[in-house]
Design a protein around this motif. Sequence first.
Motif, mmCIF file in Angstrom:
data_model
loop_
_atom_site.group_PDB
_atom_site.id
_atom_site.type_symbol
_atom_site.label_atom_id
_atom_site.label_comp_id
_atom_site.label_asym_id
_atom_site.label_seq_id
_atom_site.Cartn_x
_atom_site.Cartn_y
_atom_site.Cartn_z
ATOM 1 N N SER A 202 0.847 -1.186 0.000
ATOM 2 C CA SER A 202 0.000 0.000 0.000
ATOM 3 C C SER A 202 0.886 1.240 0.000
ATOM 4 O O SER A 202 2.022 1.210 0.483
ATOM 5 C CB SER A 202 -0.909 0.031 1.236
ATOM 6 O OG SER A 202 -1.794 -1.084 1.243
ATOM 7 N N ARG A 244 4.887 0.520 -2.871
ATOM 8 C CA ARG A 244 3.888 0.796 -3.908
ATOM 9 C C ARG A 244 3.907 2.274 -4.313
ATOM 10 O O ARG A 244 3.358 2.646 -5.350
ATOM 11 C CB ARG A 244 2.498 0.392 -3.420
ATOM 12 C CG ARG A 244 1.460 0.408 -4.539
ATOM 13 C CD ARG A 244 0.240 -0.396 -4.210
ATOM 14 N NE ARG A 244 -0.714 -0.399 -5.319
ATOM 15 C CZ ARG A 244 -1.828 -1.134 -5.348
ATOM 16 N NH1 ARG A 244 -2.118 -1.925 -4.311
ATOM 17 N NH2 ARG A 244 -2.631 -1.089 -6.382
ATOM 18 N N LYS A 256 4.084 -4.772 -11.736
ATOM 19 C CA LYS A 256 3.134 -3.683 -11.552
ATOM 20 C C LYS A 256 1.714 -4.231 -11.435
ATOM 21 O O LYS A 256 1.384 -5.268 -12.004
ATOM 22 C CB LYS A 256 3.207 -2.705 -12.721
ATOM 23 C CG LYS A 256 4.426 -1.799 -12.711
ATOM 24 C CD LYS A 256 4.329 -0.736 -13.802
ATOM 25 C CE LYS A 256 5.453 0.271 -13.687
ATOM 26 N NZ LYS A 256 5.344 1.346 -14.703
ATOM 27 N N HIS A 257 0.901 -3.498 -10.713
ATOM 28 C CA HIS A 257 -0.531 -3.780 -10.653
ATOM 29 C C HIS A 257 -1.202 -3.315 -11.945
ATOM 30 O O HIS A 257 -0.608 -2.589 -12.755
ATOM 31 C CB HIS A 257 -1.162 -3.067 -9.460
ATOM 32 C CG HIS A 257 -0.764 -3.604 -8.132
ATOM 33 N ND1 HIS A 257 -1.364 -4.703 -7.558
ATOM 34 C CD2 HIS A 257 0.184 -3.195 -7.247
ATOM 35 C CE1 HIS A 257 -0.817 -4.939 -6.371
ATOM 36 N NE2 HIS A 257 0.127 -4.044 -6.167
ATOM 37 N N ASP A 258 -2.445 -3.710 -12.103
ATOM 38 C CA ASP A 258 -3.200 -3.307 -13.291
ATOM 39 C C ASP A 258 -3.359 -1.787 -13.383
ATOM 40 O O ASP A 258 -3.523 -1.246 -14.476
ATOM 41 C CB ASP A 258 -4.586 -3.963 -13.287
ATOM 42 C CG ASP A 258 -4.507 -5.469 -13.502
ATOM 43 O OD1 ASP A 258 -3.472 -5.940 -14.016
ATOM 44 O OD2 ASP A 258 -5.483 -6.161 -13.148
ATOM 45 N N ASP A 259 -3.295 -1.097 -12.226
ATOM 46 C CA ASP A 259 -3.446 0.359 -12.254
ATOM 47 C C ASP A 259 -2.139 1.079 -12.544
ATOM 48 O O ASP A 259 -2.081 2.315 -12.516
ATOM 49 C CB ASP A 259 -4.055 0.869 -10.944
ATOM 50 C CG ASP A 259 -3.150 0.629 -9.732
ATOM 51 O OD1 ASP A 259 -2.020 0.113 -9.912
ATOM 52 O OD2 ASP A 259 -3.574 0.961 -8.603
ATOM 53 N N GLY A 260 -1.064 0.306 -12.804
ATOM 54 C CA GLY A 260 0.212 0.902 -13.153
ATOM 55 C C GLY A 260 1.139 1.162 -11.993
ATOM 56 O O GLY A 260 2.302 1.553 -12.194
ATOM 57 N N THR A 261 0.684 0.951 -10.763
ATOM 58 C CA THR A 261 1.556 1.141 -9.603
ATOM 59 C C THR A 261 2.375 -0.124 -9.367
ATOM 60 O O THR A 261 1.972 -1.232 -9.713
ATOM 61 C CB THR A 261 0.737 1.452 -8.342
ATOM 62 O OG1 THR A 261 -0.180 0.373 -8.093
ATOM 63 C CG2 THR A 261 -0.052 2.747 -8.523
ATOM 64 N N TRP A 263 4.155 -3.163 -7.379
ATOM 65 C CA TRP A 263 3.835 -4.060 -6.274
ATOM 66 C C TRP A 263 4.818 -3.784 -5.128
ATOM 67 O O TRP A 263 6.018 -3.694 -5.343
ATOM 68 C CB TRP A 263 3.985 -5.507 -6.730
ATOM 69 C CG TRP A 263 3.328 -6.511 -5.843
ATOM 70 C CD1 TRP A 263 3.812 -6.994 -4.669
ATOM 71 C CD2 TRP A 263 2.081 -7.163 -6.054
ATOM 72 N NE1 TRP A 263 2.944 -7.910 -4.129
ATOM 73 C CE2 TRP A 263 1.870 -8.029 -4.973
ATOM 74 C CE3 TRP A 263 1.126 -7.095 -7.080
ATOM 75 C CZ2 TRP A 263 0.736 -8.833 -4.860
ATOM 76 C CZ3 TRP A 263 -0.006 -7.883 -6.962
ATOM 77 C CH2 TRP A 263 -0.195 -8.740 -5.869
#
Length: 471
Positions: A202, A244, A256-261, A263
């Motif tokens: 997070s 993150r 990366k997460h699907d939102d572009g940030t 992990w």
Amino acid sequence: MSRFTDQTRYSDGGSASSLLGTQNSRKAAYGASPFGSPSASEKFSMSPDPLAWGGADSQPEPDDYLHNPDPKRDSELVFSDEFNTDGRTFYPGDDPYWEAVDLHYWGTNNLEWYSPRQITTQGGSLRISLDNIESHNLNYEGGMMSTWNKFCFTGGYFTASLVLPGSSDVWGLWPAWWSMGNLGRAGYGASLDGMWPYSYDSCDYGTLANQSYNGRPATAFTTGDPGDMYKGTLSYLPGQRLSRCTCDGEVHPGPKHDDGTYWGRAAPEIDVIEAQVDQWSRSGHVSMSGQWAPFNAHYQWLNTTDNYHIYNPDIDHMNTYLGGVYQQASSAVVMTNQDCYQHNTGCYEEYGVEYAPGTDGYIYWAINSEPRWMVKAAGLGPDPIVNISARPVPYEPYLLLNQGISENFGNVAYGLLAEQWPTVMSVDWVRVYQPVDKRNIGCDPPDFPTAAYIAHYPEAYTNPNMTTWEH
């Protein structure tokens, strides 16, 4: 391990490699919590061909009552070392899976030097010795080895059959069987700085140095260690190095997460056991624990009856140690078989952990296949008092075994131990099992890579005298 005075841990070295076939996604749901499971033996079994993946000393013994092949079961052996070949050594380059360190484990004020010469195989067992001999200006010499950067895995059941060192009525030794994330090399302080013991994904106060920014939240300075040294400060950690919050263009191993940030990545720890002897009752126990960051207010995780369970409350209990400014712990103190020590009858006892990673995961600790305590990831959920989010159960551990000595873990009976040197922890075997449809091993899987990042910072992972991250 508990009672840290610095943000370090211990481990070993090797080359990045994947031991087994294809990788399954670490992000998939891992299965139901085993609350109420009568035993691990109902869940885990050997694969029909345990040698299919290769490996030194990998043939499990025929009297393996716990993991006897059963086609009705849905899990399989993915790693085994039976230590049946005498005379094995674990200096760098000696072994395909394990490597012993050659260093002082200063992070916990250890009194010994760790040397590869204290680890060998004899009589069908691994032997890790600790002796009262001068070594590198220290009075003791012990051993620690790991599968760092050689064998890693995600989820399943990892277990070892051990004879604990010393005797069940003499306190002061610190043997351990545990795991840590591959982006931290235990014993190499620079690699662990900003990595251990984070398990976080997070972008909020929890990932920042001291869990705060410009004096906020105020509870970061009032709900921590109340002693004169820290005066209520919650965390002295330097902040999560691979969080993150990482921006594009900054060094990060991904993914990366699907939102572009990015992990959030780190080096969290699960301790199968840290053995201890209570000096008042003169009886042997083990601490079975997880180490976490960031921290709850007052280091008090959410230990409601919905989130944890002690299976034998008449002999086992929650550890009163909850943490400090460098770590938070979820731990139970569990009674051992008092005969299964080197200077008692020397019987073997099996110590294992089953875990499922993620924020909906769990960890349960077992002795001789019987569960002793369990924690759900919900116990490490968000804490609005200090404005932090959930801490997932770790994704990517490697394995470690060691025997050391330190007053950080409790009092040391130097006089009584003088009659016992050398003390030896014997390991009959180490095994890892995973569900057949969730086999996921290797230290550099595509969904959680580590190799390129480690190679980019070689000194941090190879120089034990480099104590902080200086890049």
